[in-house]
Scaffold this motif. Structure first.
Motif, PDB file in Angstrom:
ATOM      1  N   TRP A 154       8.160  46.129  19.621  1.00  0.00           N
ATOM      2  CA  TRP A 154       9.388  46.770  20.103  1.00  0.00           C
ATOM      3  C   TRP A 154      10.627  46.185  19.425  1.00  0.00           C
ATOM      4  O   TRP A 154      11.560  46.929  19.098  1.00  0.00           O
ATOM      5  N   GLN A 155      10.629  44.888  19.230  1.00  0.00           N
ATOM      6  CA  GLN A 155      11.807  44.213  18.680  1.00  0.00           C
ATOM      7  C   GLN A 155      12.135  44.689  17.261  1.00  0.00           C
ATOM      8  O   GLN A 155      13.284  44.721  16.855  1.00  0.00           O
ATOM      9  N   THR A 183      18.251  45.689  24.149  1.00  0.00           N
ATOM     10  CA  THR A 183      17.964  45.862  25.575  1.00  0.00           C
ATOM     11  C   THR A 183      16.493  45.555  25.838  1.00  0.00           C
ATOM     12  O   THR A 183      15.611  46.063  25.145  1.00  0.00           O
ATOM     13  N   THR A 184      16.225  44.736  26.832  1.00  0.00           N
ATOM     14  CA  THR A 184      14.847  44.437  27.215  1.00  0.00           C
ATOM     15  C   THR A 184      14.396  45.420  28.287  1.00  0.00           C
ATOM     16  O   THR A 184      15.078  45.614  29.299  1.00  0.00           O
ATOM     17  N   TYR A 185      13.250  46.023  28.041  1.00  0.00           N
ATOM     18  CA  TYR A 185      12.675  46.976  28.991  1.00  0.00           C
ATOM     19  C   TYR A 185      11.416  46.379  29.621  1.00  0.00           C
ATOM     20  O   TYR A 185      10.647  45.671  28.968  1.00  0.00           O
ATOM     21  N   GLY A 205       4.231  43.596  31.283  1.00  0.00           N
ATOM     22  CA  GLY A 205       5.153  42.721  30.566  1.00  0.00           C
ATOM     23  C   GLY A 205       6.458  43.420  30.221  1.00  0.00           C
ATOM     24  O   GLY A 205       6.897  44.336  30.919  1.00  0.00           O
ATOM     25  N   THR A 206       7.070  42.971  29.125  1.00  0.00           N
ATOM     26  CA  THR A 206       8.347  43.530  28.694  1.00  0.00           C
ATOM     27  C   THR A 206       8.303  43.783  27.189  1.00  0.00           C
ATOM     28  O   THR A 206       7.331  43.449  26.503  1.00  0.00           O
ATOM     29  N   SER A 229      11.476  50.817  31.539  1.00  0.00           N
ATOM     30  CA  SER A 229      12.671  50.858  32.395  1.00  0.00           C
ATOM     31  C   SER A 229      13.391  49.535  32.310  1.00  0.00           C
ATOM     32  O   SER A 229      12.810  48.492  32.000  1.00  0.00           O
ATOM     33  N   LYS A 230      14.670  49.541  32.589  1.00  0.00           N
ATOM     34  CA  LYS A 230      15.489  48.311  32.515  1.00  0.00           C
ATOM     35  C   LYS A 230      15.277  47.465  33.752  1.00  0.00           C
ATOM     36  O   LYS A 230      14.936  47.934  34.816  1.00  0.00           O
TER      37      LYS A 230
END
Length: 409
Positions: free
Chosen positions: A354-355, A373-375, A387-388, A408-409
């Motif tokens: 994702w990063q 933004t971390t989801y 996890g995230t 989702s946030k």
């Protein structure tokens, strides 16, 4: 002098007519405020074809309540082809008296008593695909009967339409429905031949984008003059159409085949992808005889929530590598649905960082940027948090199956 008097008389007549309004103008615009999310319900054709009667329809209405499908959002009970009897001496259509002895009004009342809505089927041509009376030349009479019965949804097919132009034919039935006065969802079933996504959004609430589906995951059935399409073939035909879909107007890749003979993993992938592309979720199996696995797929509220998201944005294919495709769908409240679809016949590993993978959806004007933004991740089918986006997502996707994540946030 006579010429002058004629011109004056003509002018006065024109002014008078204009002041009275054009009483012959038709309203070719669908009923507003309907199908603001993709319609959900059941249709008789995929499982029962012409073998329909009022007892079956009542039993299905009972089953949709008893199995939890109504609570999951399924609303419409749609009777497809072959309910038709004959027209009377004035041209009004009536149901087959042997199949529907109580009449359509009584059946609609029964369905409505369950908190559900009733749909029927007709055809723009002289005959339906099953050889019953079509609506060509009788559009306004048919619409009056549907309104009298209490119909809420009309699927309008395209067989035996010799010489007709699709846009005009569907505008005619829309005008007829408007004249009859009862709001109904209009499902345009023109098979995508005349690009209904161009003219359909003002005329109907959904439009078929392809020919008929059948219960096969990845294959084509050739009937000679026409073909039936498997789930993956129909999914591929949605390419380039997402900009036409939205609240009140949906691309329709045909009804669901979940529960009609494919294995569970294929059914799960089928249901997931229809949810991702904001398709109408119209079940087509025997609701009276469902396995717990089929019920679990059709009533998964987290998957349905992705389909029913109020933004109404159709998902899109972001990437494909080997047999694995990555699909995304922007959702309200800055959420995203992400699906890894394995179309192949062997399990495949997937890794998504994702990063390092910012994604911009120009159509929706949305950005998924995990570096900013971390989801939180939610694995929807196994109903567990995962996890995230701070860490790359790694999984093995079983053959012809999916992993579906909610961000989702």
């Amino acid at each position: 002098m006579k010429r002058i008097l004629f011109l004056i008389t003509g002018l006065i007549t024109s002014i008078f007519a204009f002041s009275q309004g054009n009483n012959y103008a038709q309203n070719y615009k669908k009923f507003d405020g309907l199908a603001m999310t993709p319609p959900m319900g059941w249709n008789s054709w995929n499982k029962f074809a012409c073998n329909v009667d009022e007892n079956l329809i009542k039993q299905v209405a009972d089953a949709i309540v008893a199995t939890g499908m109504k609570d999951a959002g399924y609303t419409y009970i749609n009777i497809d082809d072959c309910w038709h009897g004959e027209r009377d001496s004035l041209g009004f259509i009536h149901p087959d008296p042997k199949r529907f002895p109580s009449g359509m009004k009584a059946l609609a009342d029964y369905i409505h008593s369950k908190g559900l809505k009733m749909g029927v089927y007709s055809d723009a041509g002289s005959q339906t695909c099953g050889g019953r009376p079509g609506s060509r030349g009788y559009e306004f009479q048919d619409a009056q009967m549907y309104a009298k019965w209490g119909v809420d949804y009309l699927k309008y097919d395209w067989c035996n339409t010799e010489g007709l132009k699709a846009e005009g034919a569907y505008k005619t039935i829309t005008a007829a429905l408007r004249k009859a006065g009862r709001p109904m969802v209009l499902s345009i079933c023109e098979w995508g031949n005349d690009k209904p996504w161009i003219w359909g959004p003002t005329v109907g609430h959904s439009w078929r984008t392809t020919g008929d589906i059948f219960n096969c995951f990845d294959c084509v059935e050739d009937h000679g003059s026409w073909k039936s399409w498997g789930v993956m073939q129909i999914l591929d035909k949605q390419e380039g159409l997402r900009q036409y879909a939205g609240p009140g107007h949906w691309n329709d890749p045909d009804m669901l085949e979940v529960g009609n003979g494919m294995p569970e993993h294929q059914d799960r992938a089928h249901f997931t992808m229809w949810s991702m592309i904001a398709a109408p979720l119209i079940a087509g199996n025997d609701l009276r005889k469902m396995s717990k696995e089929t019920i679990g797929i059709l009533t998964n509220k987290e998957v349905i929530a992705v389909n029913q998201d109020k933004l109404g944005i159709q998902g899109f294919k972001y990437a494909a590598k080997d047999s694995v495709e990555t699909w995304l769908k922007p959702l309200e409240n800055d959420k995203w649905a992400v699906v890894f679809l394995n179309r192949g016949k062997a399990a495949k590993p997937v890794e998504f960082d994702w990063q390092k993978t910012p994604i911009t959806d120009d159509f929706a004007k949305r950005e998924l940027n995990a570096a900013k933004t971390t989801y939180k991740l939610r694995n929807v089918w196994i109903k567990k948090d995962a996890g995230t986006t701070k860490k790359a997502f790694k999984a093995t996707i079983p053959k012809q199956d999916v992993v579906m994540l909610l961000l989702s946030k």
